[in-house]
Design a protein around this motif. Structure first.
Motif, mmCIF file in Angstrom:
data_model
loop_
_atom_site.group_PDB
_atom_site.id
_atom_site.type_symbol
_atom_site.label_atom_id
_atom_site.label_comp_id
_atom_site.label_asym_id
_atom_site.label_seq_id
_atom_site.Cartn_x
_atom_site.Cartn_y
_atom_site.Cartn_z
ATOM 1 N N GLY A 509 0.816 -1.212 0.000
ATOM 2 C CA GLY A 509 0.000 0.000 0.000
ATOM 3 C C GLY A 509 0.849 1.260 0.000
ATOM 4 N N PHE A 510 1.912 1.279 0.796
ATOM 5 C CA PHE A 510 2.801 2.449 0.820
ATOM 6 C C PHE A 510 3.535 2.614 -0.509
ATOM 7 N N ILE A 511 3.880 1.513 -1.153
ATOM 8 C CA ILE A 511 4.533 1.600 -2.466
ATOM 9 C C ILE A 511 3.583 2.222 -3.487
ATOM 10 N N LEU A 512 2.316 1.826 -3.436
ATOM 11 C CA LEU A 512 1.335 2.391 -4.364
ATOM 12 C C LEU A 512 1.089 3.870 -4.071
ATOM 13 N N ILE A 513 1.161 4.257 -2.803
ATOM 14 C CA ILE A 513 1.024 5.680 -2.469
ATOM 15 C C ILE A 513 2.187 6.474 -3.055
ATOM 16 N N ALA A 514 3.360 5.859 -3.099
ATOM 17 C CA ALA A 514 4.551 6.550 -3.606
ATOM 18 C C ALA A 514 4.450 6.884 -5.088
ATOM 19 N N LEU A 515 3.476 6.314 -5.795
ATOM 20 C CA LEU A 515 3.311 6.626 -7.219
ATOM 21 C C LEU A 515 2.937 8.083 -7.460
ATOM 22 N N VAL A 516 2.441 8.773 -6.431
ATOM 23 C CA VAL A 516 2.050 10.175 -6.610
ATOM 24 C C VAL A 516 3.256 11.058 -6.893
ATOM 25 N N ALA A 517 4.453 10.535 -6.671
ATOM 26 C CA ALA A 517 5.653 11.322 -6.965
ATOM 27 C C ALA A 517 5.812 11.563 -8.456
ATOM 28 N N SER A 518 5.209 10.722 -9.280
ATOM 29 C CA SER A 518 5.284 10.868 -10.736
ATOM 30 C C SER A 518 3.870 10.956 -11.295
ATOM 31 N N ASP A 519 3.551 12.083 -11.932
ATOM 32 C CA ASP A 519 2.211 12.248 -12.499
ATOM 33 C C ASP A 519 1.945 11.243 -13.610
ATOM 34 N N ASP A 520 2.963 10.945 -14.403
ATOM 35 C CA ASP A 520 2.774 9.985 -15.490
ATOM 36 C C ASP A 520 2.417 8.604 -14.935
ATOM 37 N N ALA A 521 3.152 8.167 -13.904
ATOM 38 C CA ALA A 521 2.870 6.859 -13.308
ATOM 39 C C ALA A 521 1.513 6.860 -12.617
ATOM 40 N N LEU A 522 1.193 7.976 -11.944
ATOM 41 C CA LEU A 522 -0.067 8.056 -11.209
ATOM 42 C C LEU A 522 -1.263 7.970 -12.146
#
Length: 666
Positions: A509-522
């Motif tokens: 879950g924390f790894i998926l939250i970290a996706l917000v660091a990249s708009d493209d990935a998010l």
């Protein structure tokens, strides 16, 4: 069941047909001491929730549903408002519940108090429609109404505890004087604090925005204070109450509110052709998430007493847990809607590219194709998008009147420059806005004045994604806390596997939250149909490993031949029903063997205590003899009086089965 001497069949239900019934009456007021358990020195009014408590719980979910309807989480400001209102609503419910499970007895007085509490929740519903403390144009009247509502709520709790103290003083239970006085003081201070906030909202323009935090600070300190008192004075604990049942019922109601949201989501995702395959899959994912959350909680629900202080912590932990349920359930619906909008946006963009780049349509042909694309969505049939068809057709006509706008030469230039003509951009964004607003999203007017719906949607999806996975992590973390709090037996493999599986889910879950660091990935992940299946898979794996480890531990324990304890006796309810049936038969036989004078006196006693019938064996706990313990030892629930004169009594030895677990009606 039997036959009369004339051979006619006679039913058991006709055994009392010749008697007049003693009607149930409701007393004006009853002492909470009548529900005191003198053996365990605690208050225990009943072992399960009554209908009045369930009716009160429905007002909680009604408030929550109303607030959710009027507030779409489009930014962090609305998210904080949602959390804040949920906290105020939950604290009001929690304080009333702490009183009810220990002291409330059905009476005219109690029904009047409950009516006032229901009015308080109606006031909260009135506040909820416009509750947004961080808004620039917030209405001070809303906050004044909230202050008045909270004052009424805490003032009523103060009065209720004063009445309890008066009954305790009349019975001379001296050790309850101080804790009850402290509780009265806490509720009085809370009433004063909420009332003192009213002048801050007198002016039409808010000047003291920091005053909002007083609501939350007072609610937190109030709840902690009441729980601490119940921990220090165990006679006010919840050991023999049905607090666990109340918390579980509210959890069930919160999950059920999510089911209401699912039906709304289905209606939003319905196009003119109905749900497509992906839409059905998304709806099924949301439903399965609800089912797995239910299983995650109730499959590990505590049975029996597991510690007074731990029970208090367990009850408070339900606030973040239920808030997390709301976040996951509402977030699941928002994620499904985001996928629906992004998918349709891709469909619109693909159609325009096909008309212009692939087919190189021009003039009236291009205009007709784009008009058909606009008419396909039938924006004029929804009140939210009623004016969009005419608005979008203006861009369509402008494109159709532009010569060679989609010629091969021009399209090559568009591709090299990476930009489209402004008319195409306006048409695409306009259709995106219409699709998004057509879902019934409540967008604030002040934001629409600065941004279009597309910009608001893109930003809101980022907020939704963050709180969705934070709620998931909080849900799993609370589940770990529950496992530690309710454990009463030796640690086995199940305890290790269940905790480890949840910790792994937390890391993911924390790894998926970290996706917000990249708009493209998010936005790439949000645009895919994989967000809901990811959450669903994690919940499923947690429960799968729970069941697998539980089955293995049971198999190994039974194979070892060692003695073991049961979480809940499988025949507990069977014995309860059997005992009730035997008691009923005993009462019926006793009726025909009793003398008429005894029957009359018994009826008189039960009429005074508002009993159901003359055959009821109900007896107030305060009406019996109080045991004398001798010496100078003092007991909390024992009145200060001289010991009763001992009388000889015939005792018959009784035998009962030995149980390793205790059932407290949780």
């Amino acid at each position: 069941m039997g036959f009369s001497i004339h051979g006619h069949w006679k039913r058991d239900v006709d055994a009392e047909k010749h008697l007049k019934r003693l009607h149930k009456t409701t007393p004006w007021i009853e002492s909470p001491l009548e529900g005191a358990d003198h053996e365990h020195l605690v208050f225990s009014q009943r072992h399960e929730a009554n209908t009045l408590e369930l009716f009160f719980d429905l007002f909680f979910v009604a408030n929550l549903a109303t607030f959710t309807t009027y507030h779409s989480i489009t930014d962090t400001q609305y998210l904080y408002a949602y959390i804040g209102f949920f906290g105020i609503l939950w604290s009001c419910w929690f304080q009333v519940t702490l009183h009810d499970v220990r002291f409330a007895r059905d009476s005219i007085y109690e029904r009047l108090c409950k009516t006032i509490q229901l009015i308080v929740f109606v006031g909260l519903a009135l506040v909820g429609s416009g509750f947004n403390p961080g808004a620039v144009k917030a209405d001070p009247k809303i906050f004044r109404v909230l202050c008045y509502t909270l004052v009424i709520s805490r003032a009523l709790l103060t009065v209720q505890h004063i009445i309890i103290l008066l009954y305790v003083m009349a019975a001379r239970y001296s050790k309850l004087y101080l804790p009850l006085s402290l509780m009265i003081g806490i509720y009085t201070l809370a009433t004063i604090c909420f009332g003192a906030m009213v002048p801050a909202f007198r002016s039409e323009k808010l000047t003291h925005t920091g005053v909002y935090v007083v609501w939350y600070i007072v609610s937190i300190l109030e709840g902690v204070g009441i729980i601490v008192i119940s921990c220090f004075w165990r006679m006010l604990s919840f050991k023999k109450t049905h607090l666990m049942e109340r918390m579980s019922l509210l959890t069930l109601i919160v999950i059920g509110e999510g089911a209401i949201g699912v039906t709304k989501t289905v209606s939003r995702l319905m196009s003119k052709d109905g749900l497509d395959t992906e839409g059905c899959a998304l709806v099924m994912c949301v439903i399965l998430v609800l089912v797995l959350i239910w299983a995650l909680y109730f499959d590990n629900f505590p049975h029996g007493h597991y510690g007074t202080i731990r029970q208090q912590i367990w009850s408070i932990l339900h606030f973040p847990f239920q808030l997390a349920i709301v976040g996951v359930v509402e977030g699941s619906q928002q994620v499904a809607l985001a996928r629906y909008v992004l998918k349709n946006y891709e469909k619109i963009e693909k159609s325009i590219i096909e008309y212009c780049f692939d087919e190189n349509l021009d003039g009236a042909t291009l205009r007709d194709a784009l008009s058909g694309l606009v008419e396909y969505w039938q924006f004029e049939k929804k009140i939210e998008t009623y004016g969009y068809t005419e608005f979008l057709n203006e861009f369509v006509w402008a494109i159709g009147n532009t010569t060679d706008v989609c010629s091969p030469e021009n399209t090559a230039l568009y591709e090299d420059a990476g930009e489209w003509p402004m008319e195409f951009y306006n048409l695409t964004i306009g259709m995106f806005n219409a699709v998004y607003q057509g879902l019934g999203m409540k967008l604030p007017i002040d934001k629409l004045e600065k941004k279009d719906a597309a910009e608001i949607a893109i930003h809101s999806w980022k907020v939704v994604y963050i709180y969705y996975w934070i709620s998931f992590c909080m849900l799993v973390a609370c589940s770990v806390g529950f496992l530690f709090l309710i454990r009463r037996h030796r640690v086995d493999l199940f305890d290790f596997v269940s905790v480890i599986s949840r910790l792994i889910a937390l890391v993911i879950g924390f790894i998926l939250i970290a996706l917000v660091a990249s708009d493209d990935a998010l936005y790439g992940f949000l645009g895919s149909p994989g967000v809901l299946p990811a959450c669903l898979s994690l919940l499923f794996l947690i429960l799968f490993f729970d069941k697998l480890s539980a089955v293995f531990c049971n198999w190994r324990l039974k194979k070892s031949g060692k003695p073991y304890a049961l979480e809940e006796s499988p025949d507990h309810h069977h014995h309860h029903k059997k005992h009730a049936h035997e008691s009923s038969e005993h009462g019926l036989n006793h009726q025909y063997s009793s003398h008429h004078s005894h029957h009359d006196s018994l009826a008189l006693d039960h009429r005074k205590s508002a009993a159901w019938s003359v055959y009821s064996d109900r007896e107030p706990l305060t009406g019996g003899d109080t045991s004398y313990y001798g010496g100078q030892e003092s007991y909390v629930m024992s009145p200060m009086m001289s010991p009763p004169v001992p009388t000889p009594a015939q005792t018959t030895p009784e035998y009962m089965s030995v149980s390793t677990s205790q059932h407290y009606g949780a």
